[in-house]
Design an enzyme around this catalytic site. Structure first.
Site, PDB file in Angstrom:
ATOM      1  N   HIS A 134     -69.328 -29.890   6.460  1.00 57.71           N
ATOM      2  CA  HIS A 134     -67.917 -29.717   6.101  1.00 57.71           C
ATOM      3  C   HIS A 134     -67.596 -30.291   4.725  1.00 57.71           C
ATOM      4  O   HIS A 134     -66.589 -29.939   4.124  1.00 57.71           O
ATOM      5  CB  HIS A 134     -66.995 -30.325   7.178  1.00 57.71           C
ATOM      6  CG  HIS A 134     -66.935 -31.819   7.187  1.00 57.71           C
ATOM      7  ND1 HIS A 134     -67.660 -32.599   8.060  1.00 57.71           N
ATOM      8  CD2 HIS A 134     -66.212 -32.683   6.443  1.00 57.71           C
ATOM      9  CE1 HIS A 134     -67.380 -33.874   7.853  1.00 57.71           C
ATOM     10  NE2 HIS A 134     -66.509 -33.950   6.865  1.00 57.71           N
ATOM     11  N   ASP A 165     -73.080 -29.970  12.005  1.00 61.78           N
ATOM     12  CA  ASP A 165     -72.345 -30.390  10.805  1.00 61.78           C
ATOM     13  C   ASP A 165     -73.293 -31.104   9.847  1.00 61.78           C
ATOM     14  O   ASP A 165     -73.129 -32.277   9.526  1.00 61.78           O
ATOM     15  CB  ASP A 165     -71.181 -31.301  11.198  1.00 61.78           C
ATOM     16  CG  ASP A 165     -70.244 -31.565  10.031  1.00 61.78           C
ATOM     17  OD1 ASP A 165     -70.317 -30.831   9.022  1.00 61.78           O
ATOM     18  OD2 ASP A 165     -69.443 -32.515  10.120  1.00 61.78           O
ATOM     19  N   SER A 252     -67.757 -39.206   4.981  1.00 60.32           N
ATOM     20  CA  SER A 252     -68.500 -38.085   5.550  1.00 60.32           C
ATOM     21  C   SER A 252     -69.823 -37.893   4.823  1.00 60.32           C
ATOM     22  O   SER A 252     -69.861 -37.765   3.594  1.00 60.32           O
ATOM     23  CB  SER A 252     -67.693 -36.788   5.448  1.00 60.32           C
ATOM     24  OG  SER A 252     -66.821 -36.642   6.522  1.00 60.32           O
TER      25      SER A 252
END
Length: 397
Positions: A134, A165, A252
């Site tokens: 993402h 992911d 992230s």
């Protein structure tokens, strides 16, 4: 004579007191003066937990990178048009942890400037970087990797995992030939224990590089629905690690270390309803993606083509259904569509293997081969029946 004996007793008592004082009183007297200098030069003792954190940050922090992206002109114009449209936050209790896009207008000289959108870490000296999918989901953006000491590398290729992911970024080490890329050591997430000490490093808020937080493994095998309120997308994350180490927007793709300095997870999501509830993808998923890339030159996964909800034993009883995977949607043109799967079916078995709490549909399919024909046992209209489906390679997203 009596006075002499008393005098001797007094002298003996004084000698005993002096001897006791030298033995038991702190040795702060030297040559009749207080030795302040010796007290001030005593080394500061660092407790074990602090020592572990400091050593890991010093040794492995330089291998943690920042991922930046530059929008195309068309993307910038669309963002300006949508600037006053509010984002919805109600669709998911968890969200991926990329920083929030700027909510103010940019001047012309600020446009086309790279924006820090996530973190990553080096896994090979020839320029392979791991991050979250993402983080690099926008195929119209141009991406760069920035090391902790400010060296910049253009991202040449992006390999996105169709089902997880996870993304692999390829950079050219010769772009900064005087620098050496040092890969991190990947651990084994199958051996993790709840309560185990962990350390997270990443670019918090998209600005604060190599921010360090610590905590413990709070839970294992979690299943969550995560989404980015800024991207308007959601996805199912299965078997993730829960941690109370503070994870912030911008973390992230950053590594989650154990106390030995091995990467045991990739930070990916945080709860917006609770405090100190973060999630990381187990490192064994990344190791599998790297092996898949080595074999295929990209990340290829077998694909069935259904959206589903896992029916736990209790949920199945409440709804008077068998335990399995309740089909919510069938992708048009997918193997599931060709095989005749329908919304409302319950996938009970794959090749005779029960779909239950210990064997999720995604895990079972992941172990199959691309091009393999599988037998799907479904429950429909109060009956069970078998259908055949031929798996294909999952489409790149």
């Amino acid at each position: 004579m009596k006075k002499l004996l008393i005098l001797i007793a007094i002298l003996l008592g004084l000698l005993i007191l002096i001897s006791a004082g030298q033995t038991y009183l702190p040795s702060i007297f030297q040559n009749g003066t207080l030795d302040f200098a010796s007290q001030q030069t005593q080394p500061v003792k660092v407790v074990t937990e602090e020592s572990v954190t400091i050593n890991i940050v010093k040794k492995f922090g330089p291998s943690v990178v920042t991922v930046t992206g530059t929008e195309s002109q068309q993307e910038q114009e669309q963002q300006q048009q949508q600037q006053n449209i509010p984002f919805g936050f109600g669709f998911s209790p968890f969200f991926n942890i990329s920083p929030e896009p700027p909510s103010i207008s940019q001047t012309p000289d600020q446009q086309n400037q790279p924006e820090s959108i996530g973190s990553g870490f080096i896994v090979s000296s020839n320029g392979m970087i791991v991050t979250n999918k993402h983080v690099v989901a926008d195929s119209t953006m141009t991406y760069q990797v920035i090391t902790s000491d400010g060296k910049k590398y253009d991202v040449k290729n992006i390999y996105r995992d169709p089902l997880n992911d996870v993304a692999l970024l390829k950079i050219d080490p010769s772009q900064n030939s005087s620098e050496k890329l040092v890969p991190l050591t990947l651990g084994d997430s199958s051996n993790l224990q709840v309560g185990q000490y962990v350390i997270a490093i990443g670019t918090a808020l998209g600005e604060l590089r190599n921010t360090v937080t610590t905590g413990v493994v709070s839970g294992l095998g979690r299943g969550i629905t995560a989404g980015s309120p800024y991207e308007g997308s959601v996805e199912q994350l299965n078997n993730v690690i829960q941690t109370d180490a503070a994870i912030n927007p911008g973390n992230s793709g950053g590594p989650l270390f154990n106390s030995s300095g091995q990467v045991i997870g990739v930070n990916t999501a945080v709860s917006q309803n609770g405090q100190n509830i973060g999630f990381a993808i187990p490192i064994n998923v990344i190791k599998d993606a790297l092996q898949n890339y080595e074999q295929n030159g990209s990340i290829k996964r077998p694909f069935l083509g259904v959206s589903y909800t896992e029916l736990s034993k209790n949920l199945a009883i409440v709804n008077n259904l068998p335990q399995g995977a309740y089909v919510e949607d069938v992708q048009q043109g997918s193997p599931a569509d060709t095989a005749g799967l329908q919304q409302g079916d319950v996938i009970v078995k794959i090749d005779g293997q029960q779909i239950d709490d210990s064997n999720s549909l995604s895990d079972v399919i992941a172990k199959k081969g691309i091009g393999q024909t599988i037998t799907i046992t479904i429950y429909r209209n109060n009956k069970t029946q078998d259908i055949q489906a031929k798996l294909v390679a999952a489409p790149q997203q």
